[in-house]
Design an enzyme around this catalytic site. Sequence first.
Site, short mmCIF file in Angstrom:
data_model
loop_
_atom_site.label_atom_id
_atom_site.label_comp_id
_atom_site.label_asym_id
_atom_site.label_seq_id
_atom_site.Cartn_x
_atom_site.Cartn_y
_atom_site.Cartn_z
CD GLU C 59 -1.77 -2.32 1.60
OE1 GLU C 59 -0.89 -2.64 1.95
OE2 GLU C 59 -2.81 -3.24 1.75
CG HIS C 128 -9.77 -6.01 8.50
ND1 HIS C 128 -8.85 -6.70 9.37
CD2 HIS C 128 -9.20 -6.02 7.25
CE1 HIS C 128 -7.89 -7.10 8.58
NE2 HIS C 128 -8.01 -6.81 7.44
#
Lengths: 419, 328, 324
Positions: C59, C128
């Site tokens: 990322e 998450h």
Amino acid sequence: MATPITIGAAGGEYMESVVVTKWHVSRGARVCAGDLLAEVETAKAVTEVEAPCDGVLGEICAGEGDEIAVDATLGFLLAEGEDDAGAGGNAGTGGNAGAGGNAGAARDAPPAARPEAEASGGGRTDRVVASPLARRRARAAGLDLRQVTGSGPGGRIKRRDVEAVLARGPRAAGGALPVMLLHGFAADATTWSGLVAELGRGRRLIRPDLPGHGAAAPAGGGFEAVVAPLLEALDAVEAPRLHLVGHSLGGAVALSLAGARPARVASLTLIAPAGLGPEIDGPAVDGLCRATRPESLLPWLRRLVADPRRIGDDYARAAMAGRVEAVRAAQAALADRLFPDGTQALDLRSALAECPLPLRVIWGRDDAILPWRQALAAPGHAALNLLPGVGHMPHVEAPELVARLLRETVTAAEATGVQ
Amino acid sequence: MTANTPSDHDLLEMHRRMVLTRHLEEKLGEMHKAGRTRGPIHRCDGQEAVGVGATAAMAADDYVTTTHRGHAVYLGRGLDPRRVVAEIFGRETGYCGGRGGHMLVGDVETGMMGGNAIVGASIPAATGMALSMQLRGEARAALAVFGDGAAQTGICHESMNIAALWRLPVVFLLEHNAYGLTVHHSAQSSVPDLAVRAAGYGMPGETIDGNDVLAVYGAVEAALQRARRGEGPSLIEARTYRVEGFSTSDMGGYQPDAEIAEWRARDPILLARAALVDRLGAGRVEQCETEARAEMEAAFEAALADPMPAFAPHVASAPYAARPEGGR
Amino acid sequence: MATMRYAEALNLALREEMARDDTIFVFGEDIATYGGVFKVTQGLAEQFGDRVRDTPISEQTLTAMAVTAAMTGSRPVLEIMYADFLPLSLDALVNQASIYHYIWNEQVTMPFVLRTQGGGGVGTGAQHAKSLDAMVAHIPGLKVVAPVTPADARFLLKAAIRDPHPVIFLEHKLLYNLRGEVDEADDAVGEIGRARVAREGRDVTILATSRMVLEAEKAAEELAGEGVSAEVIDLRSLRPLDLDAITASVAKTNHAVVVNEGWRFCGYTAELAATIMDHAFDDLDAPVERVAARDMPIPYAEPLEREVIPGAADIAAAARRALA
């Protein structure tokens, strides 16, 4: 400094004790002058005890169900941020009666601690808790938020509270100006309790004690010495103008204040004012000053009113409790200067004749202390109300009517904006 | 300067740019001592051959990204010395109008896409440009200059993996000057020669003498050609040495004197001068150097007379729509 | 006019924009062959080939690459699978993407979109389920949008792609299946920085973002039953903020509740409350009430997670407090 909460006028004239039936606010609550604090049960009725000033409820000395003496302290109001430790030490008793005829107000705190602290010049006012919008609306309307009772959490003043107050006044946008009430000789600020109850909330009332009366220091001089501290108090009032109401000697003071500060006074209401002629009931003045016992005070108290049955033994006893020797001596000295030899030494007739302000004079036709015909010295624009069946104490004997007349004066003055 | 074998003119021009850079660094050192610089300055004395040799190998439409110690890349890529100095001194005429400072000079026109003061950031920066080139089918390449400290970052690994995976037209030029701020390379990596890592990504890797401007030029030129042909990235480890401290605020004391002396003896400008004198004669080389120094002197004089910038808020940063002035 | 899911509306916007402008490319983890774990990019690879790329799990570098690709002629749209991974992208956002337009004296623009999705409610656990809106909205030079309706998802994604500056496009995992009307024939582009009045009201303004707009609408319905008329404003754009819409509504209702699914402390609701204080103080008849996630990690088990993430009942309660 904590301000004691006492039963004052709510005790009624004939009672030695009352039962506390309900507290309407709890410890820590923020209240405004005139807010309902508690209910007490007298012989015949449940009556209300109001906050003597703005503040936060501190210690509660008498809980619900407690039976207490009429002159006992129910609790204490604290200034914003004040600690209530030590407030209990001020739980004084005693009362000032005199011509005001109200027993039981604890008055042993020094002047700075009095409810009318802001009127006596140096006292700080409690911080008002209000929403920004409420502040903005009040500012725009010229309304003093100290006249508004908050209904929000923790007593916060919200817009709805401001608007409720504004809606009550016919001239909301102009703002409700405060009213300063000046009591008569040998009385104190508690003399106004009955009238205040009739006036209702929503207007700031300033009720100082005259020098040598109640908790105020002795005048130490003549009429000018009586007027001077009250002129200071008037100057300290945070409002563009105010309405003046004075009874008897307080009427004479009010007339002098209006002469000194005409631009600051919106209207003048005189109730059986002194200074409008030489005649006065000299023996009554002497008698009130001299009495050292309820038995000797009672006949003179009864002379103040048209119907002597209004004043009983209990009333005289409670009144006498506040008339400690220092107070009696101060008032005797003052009487000697103002009313020597049974004559009114001060003459304010020309001041009255020249008074340009909205003016009302109220007098009882059965006044045995000052003759009602002295009212005829009033100028042509003055409203004159001569009350049948009423003595020297119209605000005590006919509070509903006096309140109505006062409202009319105040409303008309604010509506026309006359200086 | 894109020929495989540089001409005499090209060689002299590289030398000129190294001297120009050295003179910039020395002038900055003097001005720092005189209290006339603002913020830390990261000098590249002794490393000029890397930035100058590498940028000399670039085509006109190639991109280069560099480090916080990027003066040799700025001047090697042909940026106007006056505007570089003006940026270092926060002038309105600087490449970024005084907003960037000496570490963040960027010039889109020459494809000098920035010094970058986040260690390692120049690596994915060039990689992203290479992706852009590849997606649009352009035969261009991007050059990432970064140090041995940056080689230890996660983004170095991520970038090399992605570049090799997608055969991106990027050249990774590792300017190995032996120190990451104060910490020697041996305390930062278990591998002395970082070029060996290239094998792990399936790309070519070599170690070269970073003080030999011609060696740098040759290696980078070949790698850029390879990249433009679509054959993917390369890793070039150019060994050099930082003879001055980390920055003007560096107190020193961690670089052994003997080590510094050894590298000073192999100063890239001395090496280039010797080679050039043999080919062109001392007079021409000296003239070139004199002119370079004079150019930098003039750049300082002009830049320092330039105005300071006027403040204006950044509209695109404003937190409230339609309120360029910002919050209040 | 068609009814489509939020994810389909995003997909439509990507297709429309990629067909219009071939400098746009889409990349991210699992987005090409699989079509994205939330199926937003489904079918794009078939249509646009190499311009849709699956990436390694990198990322930080992917974000940094998007930055420079955007500076050099491309319009990248990067998908970061969970907003919880935004910290990995953060250096590229804080130190790269957000600075160059200004620091390089406007030599470059940065037409770069980072799509991600956050939020909890379905047991995805502490790594998450977060809403890190405040973290990105904090950064000058970035724009942050969070559409709620499928129509806004399409319009705002198109606007984000066409914007010359970096835009963080915040989705919510519980919105993808939300259905709404989308007028495919309408080729309008949204305007970043413009809020939407989701429900008109008189008594209290509820400012909300992303899925919390739906919860605010539920709360408003509940309050209506009590005679309270709540106005729900869907901010749509967290940065820049539509200050005019906020001040206009607060001037009307004089009460404000601010809602965001992120943490309370130093959170987005803190900024909203401060904004109202800065710009509408004298219109306030009560303190601004904040509704946000509890300041703690987001637990997994349903009864625990429910306690941490705010909902309609919390919003209604806050409105009652404001109006007390």
